[in-house]
Design a protein around this motif. Structure first.
Motif, PDB file in Angstrom:
ATOM      1  N   ILE A  65       0.821  -1.212   0.000  1.00 25.17           N
ATOM      2  CA  ILE A  65       0.000   0.000   0.000  1.00 25.17           C
ATOM      3  C   ILE A  65       0.857   1.264   0.000  1.00 25.17           C
ATOM      4  N   LEU A  66       2.173   1.114  -0.097  1.00 26.60           N
ATOM      5  CA  LEU A  66       3.072   2.260  -0.108  1.00 26.60           C
ATOM      6  C   LEU A  66       3.489   2.605  -1.526  1.00 26.60           C
ATOM      7  N   THR A  67       3.694   3.884  -1.778  1.00 22.69           N
ATOM      8  CA  THR A  67       4.173   4.360  -3.072  1.00 22.69           C
ATOM      9  C   THR A  67       5.239   5.429  -2.830  1.00 22.69           C
ATOM     10  N   PRO A  68       6.067   5.736  -3.828  1.00 17.62           N
ATOM     11  CA  PRO A  68       7.046   6.818  -3.648  1.00 17.62           C
ATOM     12  C   PRO A  68       6.404   8.150  -3.300  1.00 17.62           C
ATOM     13  N   THR A 234       8.291  13.023 -13.468  1.00 18.18           N
ATOM     14  CA  THR A 234       7.700  14.234 -12.904  1.00 18.18           C
ATOM     15  C   THR A 234       8.241  15.483 -13.580  1.00 18.18           C
ATOM     16  N   ALA A 235       9.536  15.500 -13.888  1.00 22.72           N
ATOM     17  CA  ALA A 235      10.115  16.661 -14.559  1.00 22.72           C
ATOM     18  C   ALA A 235       9.561  16.824 -15.969  1.00 22.72           C
ATOM     19  N   LEU A 236       9.128  15.730 -16.588  1.00 22.70           N
ATOM     20  CA  LEU A 236       8.609  15.793 -17.956  1.00 22.70           C
ATOM     21  C   LEU A 236       7.193  16.344 -17.999  1.00 22.70           C
ATOM     22  N   VAL A 237       6.288  15.822 -17.162  1.00 18.98           N
ATOM     23  CA  VAL A 237       4.867  16.192 -17.264  1.00 18.98           C
ATOM     24  C   VAL A 237       4.285  16.751 -15.981  1.00 18.98           C
ATOM     25  N   GLY A 238       5.029  16.736 -14.880  1.00 20.70           N
ATOM     26  CA  GLY A 238       4.472  17.184 -13.617  1.00 20.70           C
ATOM     27  C   GLY A 238       4.058  16.003 -12.747  1.00 20.70           C
ATOM     28  N   PRO A 239       3.645  16.275 -11.500  1.00 20.32           N
ATOM     29  CA  PRO A 239       3.300  15.188 -10.569  1.00 20.32           C
ATOM     30  C   PRO A 239       1.997  14.498 -10.950  1.00 20.32           C
ATOM     31  N   MET A 240       2.047  13.176 -10.981  1.00 20.23           N
ATOM     32  CA  MET A 240       0.850  12.391 -11.244  1.00 20.23           C
ATOM     33  C   MET A 240       0.058  12.205  -9.960  1.00 20.23           C
ATOM     34  N   ALA A 241      -1.133  11.608 -10.093  1.00 21.59           N
ATOM     35  CA  ALA A 241      -1.966  11.339  -8.929  1.00 21.59           C
ATOM     36  C   ALA A 241      -1.259  10.363  -7.997  1.00 21.59           C
ATOM     37  N   ALA A 242      -1.329  10.649  -6.697  1.00 19.92           N
ATOM     38  CA  ALA A 242      -0.674   9.785  -5.717  1.00 19.92           C
ATOM     39  C   ALA A 242      -1.257   8.379  -5.729  1.00 19.92           C
ATOM     40  N   PHE A 243      -2.499   8.251  -6.178  1.00 17.05           N
ATOM     41  CA  PHE A 243      -3.188   6.968  -6.193  1.00 17.05           C
ATOM     42  C   PHE A 243      -2.810   6.115  -7.392  1.00 17.05           C
ATOM     43  N   PHE A 244      -2.115   6.720  -8.370  1.00 18.59           N
ATOM     44  CA  PHE A 244      -1.840   6.018  -9.618  1.00 18.59           C
ATOM     45  C   PHE A 244      -0.982   4.770  -9.397  1.00 18.59           C
ATOM     46  N   GLY A 245       0.149   4.928  -8.738  1.00 20.38           N
ATOM     47  CA  GLY A 245       1.036   3.788  -8.525  1.00 20.38           C
ATOM     48  C   GLY A 245       0.385   2.682  -7.720  1.00 20.38           C
ATOM     49  N   LEU A 246      -0.409   3.056  -6.726  1.00 21.56           N
ATOM     50  CA  LEU A 246      -1.086   2.064  -5.894  1.00 21.56           C
ATOM     51  C   LEU A 246      -2.064   1.230  -6.711  1.00 21.56           C
ATOM     52  N   ILE A 247      -2.833   1.908  -7.563  1.00 20.26           N
ATOM     53  CA  ILE A 247      -3.822   1.207  -8.381  1.00 20.26           C
ATOM     54  C   ILE A 247      -3.147   0.290  -9.385  1.00 20.26           C
ATOM     55  N   VAL A 248      -2.134   0.800 -10.060  1.00 13.71           N
ATOM     56  CA  VAL A 248      -1.453   0.006 -11.082  1.00 13.71           C
ATOM     57  C   VAL A 248      -0.793  -1.218 -10.458  1.00 13.71           C
ATOM     58  N   LEU A 304     -12.047   1.325  -8.746  1.00 14.49           N
ATOM     59  CA  LEU A 304     -11.542  -0.010  -9.072  1.00 14.49           C
ATOM     60  C   LEU A 304     -10.845  -0.640  -7.879  1.00 14.49           C
ATOM     61  N   PHE A 305     -10.086   0.155  -7.144  1.00 20.01           N
ATOM     62  CA  PHE A 305      -9.388  -0.374  -5.975  1.00 20.01           C
ATOM     63  C   PHE A 305     -10.374  -0.850  -4.915  1.00 20.01           C
ATOM     64  N   LEU A 306     -11.448  -0.087  -4.684  1.00 21.90           N
ATOM     65  CA  LEU A 306     -12.472  -0.507  -3.727  1.00 21.90           C
ATOM     66  C   LEU A 306     -13.145  -1.800  -4.174  1.00 21.90           C
ATOM     67  N   PHE A 307     -13.395  -1.909  -5.484  1.00 22.24           N
ATOM     68  CA  PHE A 307     -14.007  -3.134  -6.007  1.00 22.24           C
ATOM     69  C   PHE A 307     -13.102  -4.341  -5.762  1.00 22.24           C
ATOM     70  N   LEU A 308     -11.824  -4.184  -6.043  1.00 30.09           N
ATOM     71  CA  LEU A 308     -10.878  -5.289  -5.834  1.00 30.09           C
ATOM     72  C   LEU A 308     -10.774  -5.640  -4.355  1.00 30.09           C
ATOM     73  N   LEU A 309     -10.787  -4.613  -3.495  1.00 31.31           N
ATOM     74  CA  LEU A 309     -10.696  -4.864  -2.061  1.00 31.31           C
ATOM     75  C   LEU A 309     -11.910  -5.615  -1.538  1.00 31.31           C
ATOM     76  N   LEU A 310     -13.111  -5.190  -1.974  1.00 31.75           N
ATOM     77  CA  LEU A 310     -14.336  -5.865  -1.537  1.00 31.75           C
ATOM     78  C   LEU A 310     -14.415  -7.283  -2.111  1.00 31.75           C
ATOM     79  N   LYS A 311     -13.970  -7.450  -3.338  1.00 34.55           N
ATOM     80  CA  LYS A 311     -13.986  -8.774  -3.954  1.00 34.55           C
ATOM     81  C   LYS A 311     -13.078  -9.731  -3.226  1.00 34.55           C
ATOM     82  N   ARG A 312     -11.891  -9.226  -2.801  1.00 32.12           N
ATOM     83  CA  ARG A 312     -10.959 -10.092  -2.082  1.00 32.12           C
ATOM     84  C   ARG A 312     -11.521 -10.494  -0.722  1.00 32.12           C
ATOM     85  N   ARG A 313     -12.230  -9.555  -0.062  1.00 30.95           N
ATOM     86  CA  ARG A 313     -12.805  -9.882   1.239  1.00 30.95           C
ATOM     87  C   ARG A 313     -13.897 -10.918   1.126  1.00 30.95           C
TER      88      ARG A 313
END
Length: 315
Positions: A65-68, A234-248, A304-313
């Motif tokens: 659940i950690l990302t850079p 980040t230097a190319l396009v700017g900061p992406m969503a913090a949730f992006f890496g977690l979801i991917v 999508l992350f909530l769906f995967l979490l509920l499905k796993r439970r």
């Protein structure tokens, strides 16, 4: 079986790229192909970079659940831009050559990021989870310090800072894209070369040490790759969503359920590219650029992350 899934991911990426290049195409193809192709290359590059960086970070921390972004990388970029605008003024900042600003951003982000990790590791006495917790606190400090500086600048200059705090793929400089590619591809290749060592690191520091893999040295090498990948994207396009890496990362583990980085790294890279290309297609062709790509990724990815979490439970 897993290799077949990688082929399906590759096919999905090719299809997403084809839709992005051809859907709602109006005008001369001689203009559309290079214009859209340049943005498409940036989408694929950034998606693969941030996805691989997230997998690497989760491997050395042993936590999915950690990302850079948790460590304050995105906030570090925003603080650098805020300080530059505060010291130079918005007119001089906007007048900076794109190549100089790119080199300044990637140099400062990589250098400060590595310096930050070095200091945090010394304070954490080699304990990775203490390093992460300290990094989270430092990220909050960076956010507070950035907010303080932003309140001191002129409203016009604040609007300039606001623009650069969102990932933007609508205008991608071709030269900067080439430079980012030259920085990113060697880092991705180095991560691929470390795939067997990453498998060992994923077993934990004690097991890795028992198998002859020095964890601290390997973790330092991985942190260098993470800083390089995140800084260049980040230097190319700017900061992406913090949730992006977690979801991917979550999607990559679901699509290719394995701890082997020979499968996981390309799976994450392909998944990240598909998500970004699909999100940008939705943003440009359906929403009419009404919102930044980060908002689309956060909304779709969160659901999508909530769906995967509920499905796993339920399972």
């Amino acid at each position: 079986m897993l290799h077949r899934r990688l082929l399906w991911l590759l096919l999905a990426l090719v299809l997403a790229c084809a839709v992005y290049m051809t859907f709602a195409a109006k005008g001369s193809w001689s203009f559309l192909l290079p214009f859209r192709g340049q943005k498409l290359a940036a989408l694929v590059l950034v998606g693969a970079s941030l996805s691989v960086a997230t997998v690497l970070f989760q491997t050395i921390t042993g936590n999915r659940i950690l990302t850079p972004s948790i460590m304050g990388f995105d906030q570090l970029f925003i603080m650098i831009q805020t300080v530059l605008v505060f010291m130079m003024g918005s007119a001089d900042y906007v007048g900076l050559p794109a190549l100089l600003l790119f080199a300044l951003n990637i140099g400062l982000m990589s250098g400060l990021g590595l310096g930050l990790f070095t200091l945090l590791r010394r304070g954490a006495r080699g304990e990775m989870m203490r390093l992460v917790l300290t990094g989270i606190i430092f990220g909050v400090f960076l956010r507070s310090a950035t907010g303080f500086v932003q309140r001191m600048i002129d409203p016009v200059e604040f609007s300039v800072v606001t623009v650069v705090t969102y990932a933007r793929f609508n205008t991608v400089d071709g030269l900067l894209l080439v430079l980012a590619t030259l920085v990113t591809l060697p880092a991705l290749w180095a991560a691929w070369r470390m795939r067997a060592r990453l498998d060992v690191l994923g077993l934990g520091e004690t097991v890795a040490l028992g198998l002859g893999e020095p964890p601290r040295r390997s973790q330092s090498a991985v942190l260098v790759l993470i800083c390089t990948l995140v800084a260049s994207a980040t230097a190319l396009v700017g900061p992406m969503a913090a949730f992006f890496g977690l979801i991917v990362s979550a999607l990559a583990h679901v699509i290719t359920p394995t701890e082997r980085h020979a499968i996981l790294l390309p799976s994450a890279a392909l998944t990240g590219a598909v998500v970004l290309v699909g999100g940008q297609t939705l943003l440009e062709r359906v929403l009419g650029l009404a919102t930044p790509i980060s908002v689309v990724v956060e909304a779709v990815g969160g659901a999508l992350f909530l769906f995967l979490l509920l499905k796993r439970r339920r399972a």
